[in-house]
Write a protein that holds these residues in place. Structure first.
Motif, PDB file in Angstrom:
ATOM      1  N   GLU A  89      65.867 -10.339 136.630  1.00  0.00           N
ATOM      2  CA  GLU A  89      66.223  -9.272 135.704  1.00  0.00           C
ATOM      3  C   GLU A  89      66.518  -7.952 136.409  1.00  0.00           C
ATOM      4  N   GLU A  90      65.996  -7.765 137.619  1.00  0.00           N
ATOM      5  CA  GLU A  90      66.180  -6.495 138.338  1.00  0.00           C
ATOM      6  C   GLU A  90      67.264  -6.601 139.411  1.00  0.00           C
ATOM      7  N   ASP A  91      68.096  -7.610 139.329  1.00  0.00           N
ATOM      8  CA  ASP A  91      69.151  -7.810 140.329  1.00  0.00           C
ATOM      9  C   ASP A  91      70.071  -6.590 140.353  1.00  0.00           C
ATOM     10  N   ASP A  92      70.190  -5.951 141.514  1.00  0.00           N
ATOM     11  CA  ASP A  92      71.055  -4.783 141.642  1.00  0.00           C
ATOM     12  C   ASP A  92      72.324  -5.088 142.437  1.00  0.00           C
ATOM     13  N   ILE A  93      72.601  -6.366 142.649  1.00  0.00           N
ATOM     14  CA  ILE A  93      73.810  -6.787 143.362  1.00  0.00           C
ATOM     15  C   ILE A  93      74.733  -7.586 142.443  1.00  0.00           C
ATOM     16  N   VAL A  94      74.188  -8.583 141.781  1.00  0.00           N
ATOM     17  CA  VAL A  94      74.939  -9.380 140.808  1.00  0.00           C
ATOM     18  C   VAL A  94      74.292  -9.152 139.440  1.00  0.00           C
ATOM     19  N   PRO A  95      75.032  -8.616 138.484  1.00  0.00           N
ATOM     20  CA  PRO A  95      74.404  -8.267 137.194  1.00  0.00           C
ATOM     21  C   PRO A  95      73.879  -9.488 136.454  1.00  0.00           C
ATOM     22  N   VAL A  96      72.635  -9.383 135.996  1.00  0.00           N
ATOM     23  CA  VAL A  96      72.024 -10.491 135.271  1.00  0.00           C
ATOM     24  C   VAL A  96      72.782 -10.780 133.982  1.00  0.00           C
ATOM     25  N   GLU A  97      73.497  -9.784 133.465  1.00  0.00           N
ATOM     26  CA  GLU A  97      74.240  -9.982 132.223  1.00  0.00           C
ATOM     27  C   GLU A  97      75.304 -11.069 132.344  1.00  0.00           C
ATOM     28  N   THR A  98      75.814 -11.298 133.559  1.00  0.00           N
ATOM     29  CA  THR A  98      76.807 -12.365 133.717  1.00  0.00           C
ATOM     30  C   THR A  98      76.174 -13.737 133.509  1.00  0.00           C
ATOM     31  N   ASP A 144      74.402 -25.688 125.258  1.00  0.00           N
ATOM     32  CA  ASP A 144      74.032 -27.107 125.339  1.00  0.00           C
ATOM     33  C   ASP A 144      73.971 -27.615 126.772  1.00  0.00           C
ATOM     34  N   LEU A 145      74.523 -26.836 127.726  1.00  0.00           N
ATOM     35  CA  LEU A 145      74.547 -27.274 129.116  1.00  0.00           C
ATOM     36  C   LEU A 145      73.589 -26.501 130.013  1.00  0.00           C
ATOM     37  N   VAL A 146      73.328 -25.250 129.672  1.00  0.00           N
ATOM     38  CA  VAL A 146      72.595 -24.355 130.575  1.00  0.00           C
ATOM     39  C   VAL A 146      71.121 -24.296 130.219  1.00  0.00           C
ATOM     40  N   THR A 147      70.284 -24.561 131.214  1.00  0.00           N
ATOM     41  CA  THR A 147      68.849 -24.298 131.122  1.00  0.00           C
ATOM     42  C   THR A 147      68.600 -23.024 131.921  1.00  0.00           C
ATOM     43  N   TYR A 148      68.272 -21.944 131.223  1.00  0.00           N
ATOM     44  CA  TYR A 148      68.302 -20.604 131.816  1.00  0.00           C
ATOM     45  C   TYR A 148      66.893 -20.062 132.009  1.00  0.00           C
ATOM     46  N   HIS A 149      66.649 -19.537 133.216  1.00  0.00           N
ATOM     47  CA  HIS A 149      65.372 -18.897 133.517  1.00  0.00           C
ATOM     48  C   HIS A 149      65.663 -17.488 134.038  1.00  0.00           C
ATOM     49  N   ARG A 150      65.428 -16.516 133.173  1.00  0.00           N
ATOM     50  CA  ARG A 150      65.631 -15.092 133.470  1.00  0.00           C
ATOM     51  C   ARG A 150      64.292 -14.558 133.972  1.00  0.00           C
ATOM     52  N   VAL A 151      64.215 -14.221 135.248  1.00  0.00           N
ATOM     53  CA  VAL A 151      62.930 -13.969 135.895  1.00  0.00           C
ATOM     54  C   VAL A 151      62.632 -12.471 135.941  1.00  0.00           C
ATOM     55  N   ALA A 152      61.561 -12.071 135.275  1.00  0.00           N
ATOM     56  CA  ALA A 152      61.171 -10.658 135.233  1.00  0.00           C
ATOM     57  C   ALA A 152      60.769 -10.173 136.621  1.00  0.00           C
ATOM     58  N   ASN A 153      61.129  -8.926 136.916  1.00  0.00           N
ATOM     59  CA  ASN A 153      60.758  -8.216 138.157  1.00  0.00           C
ATOM     60  C   ASN A 153      61.484  -8.715 139.401  1.00  0.00           C
ATOM     61  N   ALA A 154      62.288  -9.772 139.280  1.00  0.00           N
ATOM     62  CA  ALA A 154      62.959 -10.323 140.456  1.00  0.00           C
ATOM     63  C   ALA A 154      64.276  -9.596 140.708  1.00  0.00           C
ATOM     64  N   GLN A 155      64.500  -9.250 141.966  1.00  0.00           N
ATOM     65  CA  GLN A 155      65.788  -8.713 142.372  1.00  0.00           C
ATOM     66  C   GLN A 155      66.672  -9.864 142.864  1.00  0.00           C
ATOM     67  N   HIS A 156      67.714  -9.552 143.636  1.00  0.00           N
ATOM     68  CA  HIS A 156      68.715 -10.556 143.983  1.00  0.00           C
ATOM     69  C   HIS A 156      68.101 -11.709 144.794  1.00  0.00           C
ATOM     70  N   LEU A 157      68.279 -12.927 144.278  1.00  0.00           N
ATOM     71  CA  LEU A 157      67.802 -14.154 144.926  1.00  0.00           C
ATOM     72  C   LEU A 157      66.290 -14.153 145.149  1.00  0.00           C
TER      73      LEU A 157
END
Length: 398
Positions: free
Chosen positions: A345-354, A364-377
């Protein structure tokens, strides 16, 4: 003349002169704005181009002082240090004579933090030495990082030979891993044990512009527009060596390469599943985010959106940057393989919004894990056990 009277003709002269003065001021202001956008757009479009000519390398900046080392722990100065020093997780730590992992946050205050330290290579750091926190978390290659036996393989693309690491497995599905634009295969060392434990053969590839691979004819990164051809050659190699199908794993720009492959390659139907970690699915959105995180040189004010738009337009005109083609979300409906998606969620290189948008477009295809406090990779770093559990579960489900 009676006090307060206005001489005949003066009012009309004043009224007729005011628009002229206002017009001149308006013209000056418009001219300044045009000049600002032209000069600023030229400057920032050159930066966009130079970042493609000189990919962000994986460098080690030794700038975190080691305060003391005692009984398997290390105390580091947090003054001007990265935020990650105070975030529980697993992080790499590099110093001049070795490499280790910070595995448990013990104590912290305003100036220092103490972590449990596992030395993986070399000798332990000494008090007074400088170190560097490393998101990649592991050094070297699969053997040095995990004790995994591997062979140096090579596959041939249209430009020539590309080196790869190959780890054997019994599963007929191969996993092909694609690093980001830091031009290093260390990006993908973190998930390797989980993949190998599942019996999957793993092929960690390079692609054009990697120091050990051929250069792109354009002389710069193409963010997936041409690099997908190298991924296609790697998939051809896997199929030629006996793979029935493949799982593709893409990190950062590697995610864009995977997306481009899925749209362009006739071998896309041999993809059984996809794993994406902070994928760069829209270069334009990443440039916008980078501009938001910067300020104007000298004056320090935020970069206006209009200037960013001008710089992108100029980059398209000057360097043939195909912004629409580099928005891989526009063709997301062409994807048909299951996708495991991680993004901090804190990625400052590739926007999490994408990644939010990809998950919205393909529920139906994507299993999504939006990780709090994590920056890029950093999704793995904050909770390795959970990341590996989700990865193992996804692969088994295929």
């Amino acid at each position: 003349m009676v006090p307060g009277d206005v001489p005949i003709g003066s009012a009309s002269r004043w009224r007729s002169g005011r628009p002229g003065r206002y017009g001149r001021w308006l013209a000056i202001i418009v001219g300044i704005l045009v000049l600002f956008h032209l000069a600023g757009g030229w400057y920032f479009s050159s930066e966009i181009h130079s970042s493609a000519l000189e990919p962000d390398p994986s460098t080690t900046d030794l700038d975190i002082p080691v305060v003391k080392v005692r009984n398997g722990s290390v105390t580091l100065s947090t003054v001007d240090g990265p935020d990650e020093l105070l975030i529980p997780g697993v992080w790499g730590l590099a110093w001049a004579t070795g490499y280790g992992q910070l595995t448990e946050l013990v104590t912290s205050d305003e100036e220092e933090v103490t972590w449990q330290l596992d030395v993986l290579t070399g000798t332990a750091p000494q008090a007074g030495e400088l170190s560097d926190l490393d998101v990649k978390a592991y050094p070297g290659d699969p053997m040095l990082a995990h004790g995994l036996a591997f062979t140096d393989a090579a596959y041939t693309s249209s430009l020539g030979e590309n080196p790869a690491w190959f780890i054997e497995g019994d599963n007929p599905t191969w996993v092909v891993l694609v690093h980001g634009n830091g031009l290093t295969r260390r990006d993908v060392l973190k998930p390797l044990p989980t993949i190998v434990e599942g019996g999957y053969p793993a092929l960690v590839i390079t692609y054009r512009n990697h120091p050990l691979a051929p250069a792109d004819p354009s002389g710069r990164l193409q963010y997936g527009i041409t690099e997908w051809k190298d991924l296609e050659a790697a998939v051809e190699f896997a199929l030629g060596e006996g793979a029935e199908d493949v799982v593709l794993v893409g990190y950062s720009m590697g995610g864009g390469i995977v997306a481009s492959f899925l749209y362009q390659s006739p071998l896309a139907d041999r993809v059984r599943g996809v794993v994406l970690d902070a994928p760069m699915l829209d270069l334009g959105a990443a440039v916008d985010l980078g501009a938001e995180n910067r300020s104007l040189p000298l004056i320090g004010l935020p970069i206006p959106d209009t200037l960013t738009a001008t710089a992108k337009w100029m980059a398209g005109m000057r360097y043939d940057v195909e912004w629409e083609v580099l928005d891989y979300l526009e063709r997301a409906d062409e994807m048909d393989a299951p996708i495991l998606l991680f993004h901090g969620e804190e990625d400052d290189i590739v926007p999490v919004e994408t990644s939010d948008e990809l998950a919205r477009l393909l529920p139906d295809l994507v299993t999504y894990h939006r990780v709090a406090n994590a920056q890029h990779l950093e999704s793995w770093n904050l909770d390795p056990a959970e990341y590996e559990r989700l990865l193992s579960q996804f692969l088994a489900g295929l």
